[in-house]
Design a protein around this motif. Structure first.
Motif, PDB file in Angstrom:
ATOM      1  N   PHE A 109      20.569  13.796  -1.814  1.00 13.68           N
ATOM      2  CA  PHE A 109      19.697  13.370  -0.717  1.00 13.68           C
ATOM      3  C   PHE A 109      20.049  14.131   0.552  1.00 13.68           C
ATOM      4  O   PHE A 109      21.218  14.280   0.914  1.00 13.68           O
ATOM      5  CB  PHE A 109      19.838  11.864  -0.472  1.00 13.68           C
ATOM      6  CG  PHE A 109      18.838  11.316   0.498  1.00 13.68           C
ATOM      7  CD1 PHE A 109      17.499  11.222   0.162  1.00 13.68           C
ATOM      8  CD2 PHE A 109      19.234  10.892   1.753  1.00 13.68           C
ATOM      9  CE1 PHE A 109      16.566  10.706   1.064  1.00 13.68           C
ATOM     10  CE2 PHE A 109      18.325  10.374   2.660  1.00 13.68           C
ATOM     11  CZ  PHE A 109      16.979  10.290   2.309  1.00 13.68           C
ATOM     12  N   THR A 110      19.025  14.615   1.249  1.00 12.56           N
ATOM     13  CA  THR A 110      19.203  15.441   2.437  1.00 12.56           C
ATOM     14  C   THR A 110      18.774  14.683   3.687  1.00 12.56           C
ATOM     15  O   THR A 110      17.744  14.008   3.690  1.00 12.56           O
ATOM     16  CB  THR A 110      18.378  16.740   2.315  1.00 12.56           C
ATOM     17  OG1 THR A 110      18.793  17.446   1.137  1.00 12.56           O
ATOM     18  CG2 THR A 110      18.571  17.626   3.526  1.00 12.56           C
ATOM     19  N   VAL A 111      19.580  14.812   4.731  1.00 10.21           N
ATOM     20  CA  VAL A 111      19.274  14.172   6.011  1.00 10.21           C
ATOM     21  C   VAL A 111      19.469  15.200   7.126  1.00 10.21           C
ATOM     22  O   VAL A 111      20.507  15.869   7.186  1.00 10.21           O
ATOM     23  CB  VAL A 111      20.184  12.961   6.288  1.00 10.21           C
ATOM     24  CG1 VAL A 111      19.688  12.193   7.523  1.00 10.21           C
ATOM     25  CG2 VAL A 111      20.270  12.039   5.088  1.00 10.21           C
ATOM     26  N   GLU A 117      27.871  17.800   1.732  1.00  8.61           N
ATOM     27  CA  GLU A 117      27.861  19.124   2.327  1.00  8.61           C
ATOM     28  C   GLU A 117      27.314  18.993   3.740  1.00  8.61           C
ATOM     29  O   GLU A 117      26.260  18.399   3.950  1.00  8.61           O
ATOM     30  CB  GLU A 117      27.002  20.092   1.522  1.00  8.61           C
ATOM     31  CG  GLU A 117      27.663  20.612   0.262  1.00  8.61           C
ATOM     32  CD  GLU A 117      26.821  21.687  -0.412  1.00  8.61           C
ATOM     33  OE1 GLU A 117      27.243  22.854  -0.430  1.00  8.61           O
ATOM     34  OE2 GLU A 117      25.743  21.335  -0.920  1.00  8.61           O
ATOM     35  N   LEU A 118      28.038  19.560   4.691  1.00  3.58           N
ATOM     36  CA  LEU A 118      27.630  19.520   6.086  1.00  3.58           C
ATOM     37  C   LEU A 118      27.307  20.929   6.556  1.00  3.58           C
ATOM     38  O   LEU A 118      28.175  21.795   6.612  1.00  3.58           O
ATOM     39  CB  LEU A 118      28.748  18.934   6.954  1.00  3.58           C
ATOM     40  CG  LEU A 118      28.580  19.065   8.477  1.00  3.58           C
ATOM     41  CD1 LEU A 118      27.301  18.381   8.961  1.00  3.58           C
ATOM     42  CD2 LEU A 118      29.809  18.505   9.191  1.00  3.58           C
ATOM     43  N   THR A 123      22.707  19.322   9.304  1.00 10.03           N
ATOM     44  CA  THR A 123      22.049  18.753   8.133  1.00 10.03           C
ATOM     45  C   THR A 123      23.135  18.378   7.142  1.00 10.03           C
ATOM     46  O   THR A 123      24.151  19.070   7.044  1.00 10.03           O
ATOM     47  CB  THR A 123      21.102  19.773   7.469  1.00 10.03           C
ATOM     48  OG1 THR A 123      20.090  20.154   8.406  1.00 10.03           O
ATOM     49  CG2 THR A 123      20.437  19.204   6.224  1.00 10.03           C
ATOM     50  N   ILE A 124      22.935  17.286   6.423  1.00 10.30           N
ATOM     51  CA  ILE A 124      23.862  16.947   5.332  1.00 10.30           C
ATOM     52  C   ILE A 124      23.097  16.850   4.025  1.00 10.30           C
ATOM     53  O   ILE A 124      21.906  16.528   4.006  1.00 10.30           O
ATOM     54  CB  ILE A 124      24.630  15.630   5.581  1.00 10.30           C
ATOM     55  CG1 ILE A 124      23.687  14.419   5.616  1.00 10.30           C
ATOM     56  CG2 ILE A 124      25.476  15.722   6.848  1.00 10.30           C
ATOM     57  CD1 ILE A 124      24.417  13.077   5.531  1.00 10.30           C
ATOM     58  N   LEU A 179      16.066  22.680   3.385  1.00 14.00           N
ATOM     59  CA  LEU A 179      16.828  21.464   3.660  1.00 14.00           C
ATOM     60  C   LEU A 179      16.402  20.830   4.977  1.00 14.00           C
ATOM     61  O   LEU A 179      16.305  19.606   5.083  1.00 14.00           O
ATOM     62  CB  LEU A 179      18.332  21.781   3.719  1.00 14.00           C
ATOM     63  CG  LEU A 179      18.948  22.417   2.474  1.00 14.00           C
ATOM     64  CD1 LEU A 179      20.406  22.775   2.747  1.00 14.00           C
ATOM     65  CD2 LEU A 179      18.847  21.468   1.282  1.00 14.00           C
ATOM     66  N   ASN A 180      16.178  21.674   5.969  1.00  8.91           N
ATOM     67  CA  ASN A 180      15.823  21.190   7.296  1.00  8.91           C
ATOM     68  C   ASN A 180      14.652  22.011   7.818  1.00  8.91           C
ATOM     69  O   ASN A 180      14.837  23.114   8.339  1.00  8.91           O
ATOM     70  CB  ASN A 180      17.022  21.322   8.242  1.00  8.91           C
ATOM     71  CG  ASN A 180      16.740  20.731   9.614  1.00  8.91           C
ATOM     72  OD1 ASN A 180      15.594  20.588  10.022  1.00  8.91           O
ATOM     73  ND2 ASN A 180      17.800  20.405  10.334  1.00  8.91           N
TER      74      ASN A 180
END
Length: 224
Positions: free
Chosen positions: A63-65, A3-4, A54-55, A46-47
């Motif tokens: 996993f979130t980045v 997911e973007l 954010t992905i 998430l962010n």
């Protein structure tokens, strides 16, 4: 699937281009920056920085980045592409990635806002940022002479810089005097993944329907 969470800004388009180049399946979730959707509680989980992109990698335990440079490195390492394994060449790619994150993005982000919307008040600031952009473009132009890409092959360094350099006009800076940089911009702009990525979501920077989000994005990303 990935997911973007993104918006129609250069930082957001870095990730959609990378996902297209890598052939990864992703679901686009466009945030309206002008409506402060990036500051809503659910997104802040998430962010915590409240910015895009954010992905969420659902193939890796959700996993979130966040942060565009970190996302590019994560995706490259996940797939084994766009970032060389050889230590020296890997370092070169990361150097040019950081060149964008620390130079091109912050300077153009500042210039975009001052030049477009505060030009009657802050001419000294505009001059400062435009001159620095020209200097940075000169560095890229010199490096790209005789090269197709910033490294030996297409990498996350190119994907990081291209969405910013392509909108040089928003900063009031032209690139005709930088022939190698101009060729690089045009060459990458012909790649199918770049064309598709830059339209996820559509990059209508000159369209008033997107203007508020782009300006908000530039202000929020003064930056990266």
């Amino acid at each position: 699937m990935i997911e973007l969470y993104t918006a129609a800004t250069p930082n957001g388009h870095k990730i959609s281009i990378a996902l297209e180049e890598l052939g990864l399946t992703y679901k686009l979730k466009e945030l309206k920056l002008s409506k402060n959707q990036q500051k809503e509680p659910e997104y802040l989980k998430l962010n915590p920085n409240g910015r895009i992109p954010t992905i969420v990698d659902h193939d890796n335990n959700d996993f979130t980045v966040f942060e565009s440079g970190a996302i590019l490195i994560y995706l490259a390492e996940k797939t084994g592409r766009l970032l060389p394994n050889a230590p020296d060449e890997r370092s070169r790619v990361l150097q040019w990635l950081m060149f964008q994150m620390g130079g091109i993005g912050p300077m153009m982000g500042q210039a975009n806002v001052f030049f477009r919307y505060w030009h009657e008040t802050y001419q000294p600031a505009i001059d400062r940022y435009q001159n620095e952009i020209r200097r940075l473009f000169g560095v890229l132009d010199t490096h790209l002479k005789g090269r197709e890409y910033l490294s030996e092959e297409l990498s996350i360094a190119d994907i990081s810089s291209w969405p910013w350099v392509r909108i040089h006009g928003w900063s009031g800076v032209e690139i005709e005097d930088f022939p190698s940089l101009s060729s690089w911009v045009n060459r990458l702009g012909e790649r199918p993944a770049f064309i598709k990525g830059i339209n996820n979501p559509p990059a209508e920077y000159e369209d008033d329907t997107k203007k508020d989000d782009f300006v908000e994005g530039a202000q929020n990303m003064l930056i990266k």
